[in-house]
Scaffold this active site. Sequence first.
Site, PDB file in Angstrom:
ATOM      1  N   ASP A 119       0.906  -1.224   0.009  1.00  0.00           N
ATOM      2  CA  ASP A 119       0.079   0.015   0.001  1.00  0.00           C
ATOM      3  C   ASP A 119       0.841   1.388   0.096  1.00  0.00           C
ATOM      4  O   ASP A 119       1.714   1.487  -0.923  1.00  0.00           O
ATOM      5  CB  ASP A 119      -0.897  -0.156   1.246  1.00  0.00           C
ATOM      6  CG  ASP A 119      -2.022   1.021   1.273  1.00  0.00           C
ATOM      7  OD1 ASP A 119      -3.044   0.916   0.378  1.00  0.00           O
ATOM      8  OD2 ASP A 119      -1.831   2.026   1.929  1.00  0.00           O
ATOM      9  N   TYR A 224      -1.546  11.071   1.508  1.00  0.00           N
ATOM     10  CA  TYR A 224      -2.473  10.944   0.089  1.00  0.00           C
ATOM     11  C   TYR A 224      -2.010  12.379  -0.612  1.00  0.00           C
ATOM     12  O   TYR A 224      -2.160  12.785  -1.719  1.00  0.00           O
ATOM     13  CB  TYR A 224      -3.845  10.919   0.317  1.00  0.00           C
ATOM     14  CG  TYR A 224      -3.914   9.439   0.765  1.00  0.00           C
ATOM     15  CD1 TYR A 224      -4.367   8.343  -0.272  1.00  0.00           C
ATOM     16  CD2 TYR A 224      -3.649   8.905   1.972  1.00  0.00           C
ATOM     17  CE1 TYR A 224      -4.675   7.025   0.036  1.00  0.00           C
ATOM     18  CE2 TYR A 224      -3.927   7.638   2.375  1.00  0.00           C
ATOM     19  CZ  TYR A 224      -4.346   6.661   1.315  1.00  0.00           C
ATOM     20  OH  TYR A 224      -4.824   5.211   1.810  1.00  0.00           O
ATOM     21  N   HIS A 283      -7.052  -6.955  -0.569  1.00  0.00           N
ATOM     22  CA  HIS A 283      -6.061  -6.112  -0.357  1.00  0.00           C
ATOM     23  C   HIS A 283      -5.089  -6.127   1.011  1.00  0.00           C
ATOM     24  O   HIS A 283      -3.940  -6.130   0.916  1.00  0.00           O
ATOM     25  CB  HIS A 283      -6.627  -4.457  -0.409  1.00  0.00           C
ATOM     26  CG  HIS A 283      -5.537  -3.308   0.032  1.00  0.00           C
ATOM     27  ND1 HIS A 283      -4.624  -3.109  -1.078  1.00  0.00           N
ATOM     28  CD2 HIS A 283      -5.268  -2.462   0.988  1.00  0.00           C
ATOM     29  CE1 HIS A 283      -4.070  -2.018  -0.754  1.00  0.00           C
ATOM     30  NE2 HIS A 283      -4.267  -1.634   0.458  1.00  0.00           N
TER      31      HIS A 283
END
Length: 306
Positions: A119, A224, A283
Amino acid sequence: MVSDAIRVSEVKCMSNAGEVSHGMAQIRANPRLHYVSAGEGDRVIVLLHGFPQTWWEWHRVIPSLVKAGYRVIAPDYRGAGHSSRMPAGYDKRTLADDVRMLLQDELEIRQKVVMVGHDIGLMVAYAYAEQFRDSVSHLVVMDAPLPGTKVFDDIRLDPRVWHFAFHGARDIAEMLVVGRERQYLQAFFNARIYDPSALSQDDLDLYKSAYSAPGAMRAGFELYRAFDQDVQDNREALERNGKLGVPVLAVYGAISNTGARIEAMMLEVAEDVTPLRIPASAHWIAEENPAAFVEGLLQFLNQPQD
């Protein structure tokens, strides 16, 4: 500062992680990085977690890697877990440099390491391998898009990754999530999972404790908000230095959003890429199917090098 709530949660769950040692490293003048280590010897694997996780993501993987003869280092990158929640520095090259200082200055690791990232950790692991090419023997990337690639651009437009835009909305995201961290994390995990039982209530409590600490969710969102900088950094680095030459293992869950596109993505930035599909997983690979992941990882690492 170490959160007592996080520590209590880790102690409660610790029997699943085997024997690990905790440490805290001073990085530069301000950031402090928390890390766990296990095993010993010259073969070193560094495990970099994703969002919204901590080093605990790897608790089902660490014992098997130690048994296979590896020394394992699993840090909380800046802003996560017990590490400092800094106001800035969430571009992935800076996070990678934090890890370099941890390994070289604090732990005095001089040999090449296996760098594994899932990730957000994938982005940090690539930034590490790109900047410090002589320090990495293998790169393992797990189920996420890499800023600066065409695959990242395509996935960024997928409505299933709505959280990229939401997390980028400074102050708004914090306002809507504060006080609801557990509900948000539960929904976040459930939207990207194959086996809901893979994350126990104890696991969720640990992550909730970590990300409800003051400034923790903001720090997570800043990861992010740095994507545009990461895009620019990675494209400039590829233009300047060319593709990676180290062997790369591109791992994806059987029903993940990124899926098999991760192989094509890594071929944009690396010469030698091996794909690995993990069954019965979406995930959260290290928690959903750790046995299959470790088996594939060890097969990759044991392949003879030219």
